[in-house]
Design a protein around this motif. Sequence first.
Motif, PDB file in Angstrom:
ATOM      1  N   ARG A 193      -3.014 -31.760 -18.081  1.00 45.36           N
ATOM      2  CA  ARG A 193      -4.410 -31.440 -17.866  1.00 45.36           C
ATOM      3  C   ARG A 193      -5.280 -32.321 -18.751  1.00 45.36           C
ATOM      4  O   ARG A 193      -4.869 -32.716 -19.845  1.00 45.36           O
ATOM      5  CB  ARG A 193      -4.706 -29.964 -18.121  1.00 45.36           C
ATOM      6  CG  ARG A 193      -4.372 -29.461 -19.506  1.00 45.36           C
ATOM      7  CD  ARG A 193      -4.602 -27.964 -19.625  1.00 45.36           C
ATOM      8  NE  ARG A 193      -6.015 -27.625 -19.730  1.00 45.36           N
ATOM      9  CZ  ARG A 193      -6.479 -26.382 -19.754  1.00 45.36           C
ATOM     10  NH1 ARG A 193      -5.644 -25.349 -19.664  1.00 45.36           N
ATOM     11  NH2 ARG A 193      -7.776 -26.149 -19.860  1.00 45.36           N
TER      12      ARG A 193
ATOM     13  N   SER B  96      -2.963 -32.239 -13.188  1.00 48.75           N
ATOM     14  CA  SER B  96      -2.097 -32.984 -12.287  1.00 48.75           C
ATOM     15  C   SER B  96      -0.686 -32.415 -12.331  1.00 48.75           C
ATOM     16  O   SER B  96      -0.306 -31.736 -13.291  1.00 48.75           O
ATOM     17  CB  SER B  96      -2.066 -34.459 -12.685  1.00 48.75           C
ATOM     18  OG  SER B  96      -3.344 -35.040 -12.599  1.00 48.75           O
TER      19      SER B  96
ATOM     20  N   SER C 108      -3.120 -33.947  -7.706  1.00 43.92           N
ATOM     21  CA  SER C 108      -4.241 -33.857  -8.633  1.00 43.92           C
ATOM     22  C   SER C 108      -5.180 -32.749  -8.194  1.00 43.92           C
ATOM     23  O   SER C 108      -5.283 -32.448  -6.998  1.00 43.92           O
ATOM     24  CB  SER C 108      -5.012 -35.181  -8.684  1.00 43.92           C
ATOM     25  OG  SER C 108      -4.197 -36.211  -9.192  1.00 43.92           O
ATOM     26  N   CYS C 109      -5.851 -32.157  -9.165  1.00 44.96           N
ATOM     27  CA  CYS C 109      -6.811 -31.083  -8.877  1.00 44.96           C
ATOM     28  C   CYS C 109      -8.059 -31.344  -9.710  1.00 44.96           C
ATOM     29  O   CYS C 109      -7.990 -31.397 -10.939  1.00 44.96           O
ATOM     30  CB  CYS C 109      -6.204 -29.742  -9.230  1.00 44.96           C
ATOM     31  SG  CYS C 109      -7.337 -28.336  -9.052  1.00 44.96           S
ATOM     32  N   ALA C 110      -9.159 -31.498  -9.018  1.00 44.16           N
ATOM     33  CA  ALA C 110     -10.442 -31.724  -9.680  1.00 44.16           C
ATOM     34  C   ALA C 110     -11.302 -30.474  -9.568  1.00 44.16           C
ATOM     35  O   ALA C 110     -11.193 -29.719  -8.596  1.00 44.16           O
ATOM     36  CB  ALA C 110     -11.155 -32.915  -9.060  1.00 44.16           C
ATOM     37  N   THR C 111     -12.121 -30.269 -10.567  1.00 50.19           N
ATOM     38  CA  THR C 111     -13.029 -29.122 -10.544  1.00 50.19           C
ATOM     39  C   THR C 111     -14.460 -29.602 -10.449  1.00 50.19           C
ATOM     40  O   THR C 111     -14.785 -30.709 -10.894  1.00 50.19           O
ATOM     41  CB  THR C 111     -12.879 -28.273 -11.814  1.00 50.19           C
ATOM     42  OG1 THR C 111     -13.213 -29.092 -12.944  1.00 50.19           O
ATOM     43  CG2 THR C 111     -11.466 -27.755 -11.978  1.00 50.19           C
TER      44      THR C 111
ATOM     45  N   THR D 130      -9.546 -31.562 -15.203  1.00 57.00           N
ATOM     46  CA  THR D 130      -8.613 -31.821 -14.125  1.00 57.00           C
ATOM     47  C   THR D 130      -7.193 -31.440 -14.544  1.00 57.00           C
ATOM     48  O   THR D 130      -6.891 -31.345 -15.740  1.00 57.00           O
ATOM     49  CB  THR D 130      -8.614 -33.297 -13.716  1.00 57.00           C
ATOM     50  OG1 THR D 130      -8.235 -34.099 -14.842  1.00 57.00           O
ATOM     51  CG2 THR D 130      -9.989 -33.740 -13.235  1.00 57.00           C
TER      52      THR D 130
END
Length: 119
Positions: free
Chosen positions: A71, A79, A21-24, A77
């Motif tokens: 997304r 994933s 996961s990638c959070a901003t 975010t």
Amino acid sequence: QVQLVESGGGLVQAGGSLRLSCATNGGISIIHHMAWYRQAPGKQRESVAIATADGKTNYADSVKGRFTISRDNDKYTVSLQMNSLKPEDTAVYYCNARITTLGVDRIYWGQGTQVTVSS
């Protein structure tokens, strides 16, 4: 200041699954593409999957049918669901996004998360 923060890496046996996961965070006006790259030891960084703002996705041939990028445009975010993992998927995985904030358009990278697939 926009930041991308990855999570979800780890050690898994061949054939297993992981979800990255990638959070901003930071003041974001527009997120254009969001993508995942990876870099294995001694190799160049390569694109794994990309999701455009209009919902299109594209994958590296080596991961097609095994990885899925998704997304959330409301939460900013992205994933990466990785199934049927192989030892050759071992790499540091990086989140990447093209973001416009305060009228400035640029590319951002996360710090990377290690994925190790044992045989």
